[in-house]
Design a protein around this motif. Structure first.
Motif, PDB file in Angstrom:
ATOM      1  N   SER A 277       0.849  -1.203   0.000  1.00 56.88           N
ATOM      2  CA  SER A 277       0.000   0.000   0.000  1.00 56.88           C
ATOM      3  C   SER A 277       0.880   1.247   0.000  1.00 56.88           C
ATOM      4  N   ARG A 278       2.072   1.168   0.614  1.00 53.93           N
ATOM      5  CA  ARG A 278       2.985   2.314   0.597  1.00 53.93           C
ATOM      6  C   ARG A 278       3.485   2.577  -0.832  1.00 53.93           C
ATOM      7  N   LEU A 279       3.759   1.487  -1.528  1.00 51.50           N
ATOM      8  CA  LEU A 279       4.226   1.636  -2.903  1.00 51.50           C
ATOM      9  C   LEU A 279       3.149   2.313  -3.761  1.00 51.50           C
ATOM     10  N   GLU A 352      14.156  10.655   7.171  1.00 49.11           N
ATOM     11  CA  GLU A 352      14.007   9.199   7.317  1.00 49.11           C
ATOM     12  C   GLU A 352      15.190   8.470   6.654  1.00 49.11           C
ATOM     13  N   ASN A 353      15.604   8.927   5.480  1.00 48.72           N
ATOM     14  CA  ASN A 353      16.769   8.332   4.809  1.00 48.72           C
ATOM     15  C   ASN A 353      18.008   8.453   5.690  1.00 48.72           C
ATOM     16  N   ALA A 354      18.186   9.659   6.255  1.00 49.78           N
ATOM     17  CA  ALA A 354      19.371   9.883   7.105  1.00 49.78           C
ATOM     18  C   ALA A 354      19.335   8.940   8.302  1.00 49.78           C
ATOM     19  N   LYS A 356      17.735   5.989   8.412  1.00 48.33           N
ATOM     20  CA  LYS A 356      17.841   4.590   7.960  1.00 48.33           C
ATOM     21  C   LYS A 356      19.246   4.246   7.503  1.00 48.33           C
ATOM     22  N   TYR A 357      19.803   5.106   6.630  1.00 50.16           N
ATOM     23  CA  TYR A 357      21.078   4.737   6.000  1.00 50.16           C
ATOM     24  C   TYR A 357      22.305   5.300   6.722  1.00 50.16           C
ATOM     25  N   GLY A 358      22.074   6.283   7.632  1.00 45.88           N
ATOM     26  CA  GLY A 358      23.228   6.859   8.352  1.00 45.88           C
ATOM     27  C   GLY A 358      23.205   6.471   9.814  1.00 45.88           C
ATOM     28  N   ARG A 384      21.839  16.328   7.410  1.00 42.14           N
ATOM     29  CA  ARG A 384      23.149  15.685   7.314  1.00 42.14           C
ATOM     30  C   ARG A 384      23.231  14.497   8.263  1.00 42.14           C
ATOM     31  N   ASP A 385      23.777  13.390   7.748  1.00 42.05           N
ATOM     32  CA  ASP A 385      24.024  12.242   8.640  1.00 42.05           C
ATOM     33  C   ASP A 385      25.509  11.952   8.638  1.00 42.05           C
ATOM     34  N   PHE A 386      25.932  11.101   9.565  1.00 39.40           N
ATOM     35  CA  PHE A 386      27.370  10.818   9.719  1.00 39.40           C
ATOM     36  C   PHE A 386      27.650   9.323   9.528  1.00 39.40           C
ATOM     37  N   TYR A 403      15.688   3.781  -7.999  1.00 39.67           N
ATOM     38  CA  TYR A 403      17.148   3.608  -7.936  1.00 39.67           C
ATOM     39  C   TYR A 403      17.555   3.484  -6.473  1.00 39.67           C
ATOM     40  N   ARG A 404      18.282   2.431  -6.173  1.00 37.15           N
ATOM     41  CA  ARG A 404      18.764   2.227  -4.809  1.00 37.15           C
ATOM     42  C   ARG A 404      20.212   1.798  -4.853  1.00 37.15           C
ATOM     43  N   VAL A 405      20.985   2.336  -3.906  1.00 36.36           N
ATOM     44  CA  VAL A 405      22.399   1.964  -3.871  1.00 36.36           C
ATOM     45  C   VAL A 405      22.502   0.492  -3.484  1.00 36.36           C
ATOM     46  N   ASP A 406      21.781   0.129  -2.456  1.00 33.33           N
ATOM     47  CA  ASP A 406      21.778  -1.259  -1.997  1.00 33.33           C
ATOM     48  C   ASP A 406      20.311  -1.700  -1.919  1.00 33.33           C
ATOM     49  N   ALA A 409      19.251  -3.690   1.251  1.00 33.92           N
ATOM     50  CA  ALA A 409      19.206  -2.865   2.472  1.00 33.92           C
ATOM     51  C   ALA A 409      17.960  -1.989   2.447  1.00 33.92           C
ATOM     52  N   SER A 410      17.649  -1.410   1.249  1.00 29.90           N
ATOM     53  CA  SER A 410      16.486  -0.541   1.147  1.00 29.90           C
ATOM     54  C   SER A 410      15.207  -1.337   1.440  1.00 29.90           C
ATOM     55  N   ARG A 411      15.117  -2.571   0.868  1.00 30.99           N
ATOM     56  CA  ARG A 411      13.909  -3.392   1.080  1.00 30.99           C
ATOM     57  C   ARG A 411      13.771  -3.765   2.552  1.00 30.99           C
ATOM     58  N   GLY A 414      11.970  -1.416   4.307  1.00 29.98           N
ATOM     59  CA  GLY A 414      10.624  -1.189   3.764  1.00 29.98           C
ATOM     60  C   GLY A 414      10.614  -0.116   2.692  1.00 29.98           C
ATOM     61  N   GLY A 415      11.786   0.172   2.123  1.00 27.67           N
ATOM     62  CA  GLY A 415      11.859   1.247   1.115  1.00 27.67           C
ATOM     63  C   GLY A 415      11.352   0.804  -0.246  1.00 27.67           C
ATOM     64  N   THR A 416      10.839   1.768  -0.992  1.00 26.23           N
ATOM     65  CA  THR A 416      10.351   1.475  -2.344  1.00 26.23           C
ATOM     66  C   THR A 416      11.295   2.033  -3.411  1.00 26.23           C
ATOM     67  N   GLY A 417      12.212   2.897  -3.006  1.00 27.54           N
ATOM     68  CA  GLY A 417      13.117   3.522  -3.989  1.00 27.54           C
ATOM     69  C   GLY A 417      12.480   4.697  -4.700  1.00 27.54           C
ATOM     70  N   LEU A 418      11.336   5.164  -4.152  1.00 29.65           N
ATOM     71  CA  LEU A 418      10.671   6.305  -4.789  1.00 29.65           C
ATOM     72  C   LEU A 418      10.844   7.598  -3.996  1.00 29.65           C
ATOM     73  N   GLY A 419      11.389   7.471  -2.767  1.00 28.56           N
ATOM     74  CA  GLY A 419      11.472   8.627  -1.868  1.00 28.56           C
ATOM     75  C   GLY A 419      12.163   9.834  -2.495  1.00 28.56           C
ATOM     76  N   LEU A 420      13.375   9.647  -3.026  1.00 30.31           N
ATOM     77  CA  LEU A 420      14.119  10.797  -3.556  1.00 30.31           C
ATOM     78  C   LEU A 420      13.531  11.307  -4.873  1.00 30.31           C
ATOM     79  N   ALA A 421      12.848  10.417  -5.617  1.00 29.49           N
ATOM     80  CA  ALA A 421      12.164  10.883  -6.839  1.00 29.49           C
ATOM     81  C   ALA A 421      11.040  11.842  -6.439  1.00 29.49           C
TER      82      ALA A 421
END
Ligand SMILES: Nc1ncnc2c1ncn2[C@@H]1O[C@H](COP(=O)(O)OP(=O)(O)OP(=O)(O)O)[C@@H](O)[C@H]1O
Ligand SMILES: [Mg+2]
Length: 465
Positions: A277-279, A352-354, A356-358, A384-386, A403-406, A409-411, A414-421
Motif C-alpha cells: 500500500s505504501r508503494l 528518514e533516509n538519514a 535509515k542509511y546513516g 546531514r548524517d554521519f 534507484y537504490r544503492v543497496d 538494504a532498502s527493502r 521497507g523502502g520502495t526507492g521512490l522517496g528521492l524521486a
C-alpha cells in the motif's frame, strides 16, 4: 529558378555541319555547268556555237567536278569531330535556397543527385560533423543505409526515412529524412500522381536531394524510462504479492492448526501488505505532483514549523535506532510559498533516509538558515548524517525512480526507492534546488534551497497600491 542554357558547349553544331549546304550548292552548279557544256557542244556540232567555247565550258565542268570530289574525299578522310557528350552542368545553388537550408532548425544538407554536398547548415557541424561543400556525402556520413537511401531517392524520386544508432563518441539514435527535389525543373514539381507508369515516365529525375537529421536520443531514453518504470513498479508489487499468496497457501494447508506459525506468518503478511500500500501511495503521489508540476504552490508556510513537526514525528524512529536528531533553526519564522503537506513529505523522506542509511553515525543534523540569493532571501535547509555516505558514482542517479544503492538494504527498511524521486519533484514544483554532497565514510548531506516569501516587501507593495 535558373534553367540550364540550351547552347551548351558540345551541343553546338560544328564547322563541318555549317559547310554542308555550300557544298551541295556547288555540286548543283557543276551539274548545270556540265549541261551547259554538253548543250554548247551540241550547238558546235550543229554549227551554232564555236567548238572552243564548248570545250571551255566542258573543261570548267570537269575541273569543278574534280574539286567537289576531292573535297568529298577530304571530308571522308577527316570526319567531323564527334560531338562531345553533354556534360552534367549544375547551376549554382541560388541564395534563397541556401538561406532556406540554413534556416532549418535541424541539421540539413542539400546534395546533388550524385551525393555531392551543395549546402550544409550550421547545425550539421554541431550535430553530425564538419561538412565541406563539394565533398561527397560519404566523407561526412558513413552509415551505408543513409548513403543508399540518398542514391535511391535521387534515382526514383521517392522520399525515404532511415533510423540509425551511433555508439561513438556517445550512444545516440538518429533519424535521417531523404527528400528528392526538383529545384530546376518545374515539370517535376507540377507533375500529378506518382506511381502510374506513364506519369513516372514523364517526371524528370530529381536534380537535388535534401537530407535532414533528427536526434531521437531523448525520445528513446524517455521510452526506455517508461518501460523500466512499468517493469520496476510491477516487480515491486509482484514480490510482496507472491509472498502473501505463499503464506495464504501455507496457512490453509500445513500450518492450518499451528498457532505460533500462524501468528508469525500473519505479522509478515501485515508488513508485506503495508509495503504494497505504501508503494501504491508513493506512485499515486508521484503522479499527482508531476501532474501539478507547472502550478507553483502559493500558500505562505513557515518552514521552521514544518521542520519541527517532521523531527517530532520521526523521533520515535530515531529512538528505535539509537540516533539523535539535532534541529537548528532561526527563531524568526521563515515563510515560503508552498504546499504544507508536500513539504512535510519532502523533509520526512530526507530525515528518514538519514536515520535509515546513516544509522552508524548516531546523529542527524537538521539545519534551517536564510541566506541572500540573487533574487532575494533564500531558505537553506540541510539534512546531514554521519553514516557510511554514498559513493560518487551513485550521486547522479539517486533521484531516479526505484534507484537504490543497496536494493536489499532498502527493502529491509521497507523502502520502495521512490522517496528521492518524490523529493526531486516536490522541490521542482516549489521552484527550488536540491543538492547532494557525500564523502564515503563521513556521511551524506542533502540541501534544499527555497525562495523566501518576503512578507514585509509584500505588505509594502499592497500599502502603496
Ligand atoms: N543519507 C543516505 N545515506 C546513504 N544512502 C542514502 C541516503 N539517502 C538515500 N540513500 C540511498 O539512496 C537510495 C534511494 O533513496 P530513496 O529515498 O529514493 O529510496 P528508499 O529510501 O530506498 O525508499 P523509500 O524512500 O521509498 O522508502 C536508497 O536506497 C539508499 O541506497
Ligand atoms: Mg527514502
Amino acid at each position: 529558378m535558373t534553367t540550364p542554357t540550351e547552347d551548351e558547349p558540345g551541343t553546338r553544331p560544328g564547322t563541318a555541319g555549317r559547310a554542308a549546304p555550300a557544298k551541295a550548292w556547288f555540286a548543283r552548279a557543276m551539274v548545270w555547268l556540265w549541261l551547259a557544256g554538253l548543250l554548247t557542244l551540241a550547238g558546235a556540232a550543229a554549227d551554232r556555237a564555236h567548238p572552243l567555247v564548248a570545250m571551255g565550258v566542258l573543261l570548267c565542268a570537269v575541273l569543278g567536278t574534280l574539286c567537289v570530289r576531292r573535297d568529298d574525299r577530304q571530308v571522308v578522310q577527316a570526319p567531323a569531330p564527334e560531338p562531345e557528350p553533354p556534360q552534367a552542368s549544375r547551376p549554382p545553388v541560388e541564395a534563397p535556397v541556401a538561406a532556406l537550408v540554413a534556416a532549418l532548425p535541424e541539421p540539413a544538407l542539400l546534395l546533388s543527385p550524385d551525393g555531392e554536398i551543395l549546402v550544409a547548415n550550421e547545425r550539421v557541424g554541431l550535430a553530425i560533423g564538419a561538412a565541406r561543400v563539394g565533398d561527397p556525402l560519404s566523407f561526412l556520413v558513413r552509415v551505408p543505409e543513409v548513403l543508399a537511401a540518398v542514391r535511391a531517392a535521387a534515382q526514383d524520386g521517392f522520399p525515404r526515412r532511415v533510423e540509425f544508432a551511433e555508439r561513438v563518441p556517445l550512444d545516440r539514435w538518429l533519424e535521417a529524412h531523404v527528400v528528392p527535389l526538383h529545384l530546376y525543373s518545374a515539370k517535376g514539381r507540377d507533375s500529378g500522381v506518382r506511381g502510374a507508369a506513364d506519369a513516372a515516365a514523364r517526371i524528370p529525375a530529381p536534380d537535388a536531394v535534401l537530407l535532414t537529421f533528427r536526434d531521437l536520443t531523448q525520445q528513446r531514453r524517455v521510452e526506455q524510462m517508461r518501460a523500466d518504470f512499468v517493469a520496476n513498479a510491477s516487480h515491486e508489487l509482484r514480490t510482496p504479492l507472491a509472498s502473501l499468496s505463499g503464506f495464504i497457501e501455507t496457512l490453509l494447508g500445513p500450518a492450518r492448526n499451528d498457532a505460533p506459525a500462524r501468528e508469525r506468518f500473519l505479522t509478515i503478511m501485515g508488513a508485506q501488505a503495508r509495503r504494497m500500500s505504501r508503494l501504491i501511495d508513493d506512485l499515486l503521489s508521484l503522479s499527482r505532483i508531476e501532474l501539478n508540476a507547472h502550478v507553483r504552490p502559493d500558500t505562505p508556510v513557515d518552514l521552521g514549523g514544518i521542520l519541527s513537526h517532521v523531527c517530532d514525528t520521526l523521533t520515535p524512529l530515531a529512538n528505535d535506532r539509537g540516533v539523535v536528531i539535532e534541529l537548528t533553526r532561526e527563531t524568526r519564522p521563515l515563510v515560503i510559498r508552498g504546499d504544507r503537506d508536500e513539504l512535510i513529505r519532502l523533509f520526512e523522506n530526507l530525515v528518514e533516509n538519514a536515520l535509515k542509511y546513516g544509522v552508524t553515525g548516531k546523529r542527524v543534523a537538521v539545519d534551517l538558515a536564510c541566506e541572500a540569493g540573487p533574487a532575494g532571501p533564500v531558505a537553506v535547509i540541510s539534512i546531514r548524517d554521519f553514516g557510511p555516505g554514498i559513493a560518487p558514482e551513485h550521486l547522479p542517479r539517486l533521484t531516479e525512480r526505484f534507484y537504490r544503492v543497496d536494493v536489499a538494504a532498502s527493502r529491509d527498511h521497507g523502502g520502495t526507492g521512490l522517496g528521492l524521486a518524490i523529493v526531486k519533484h516536490i522541490v521542482a514544483r516549489h521552484r527550488g534546488r536540491l543538492g547532494v554532497e557525500s564523502t564515503p565514510g563521513e556521511g551524506a548531506k542533502f540541501t534544499v534551497r527555497l525562495d523566501v516569501f518576503d512578507e514585509a516587501a509584500k505588505n509594502q507593495i499592497s500599502a502603496k497600491a
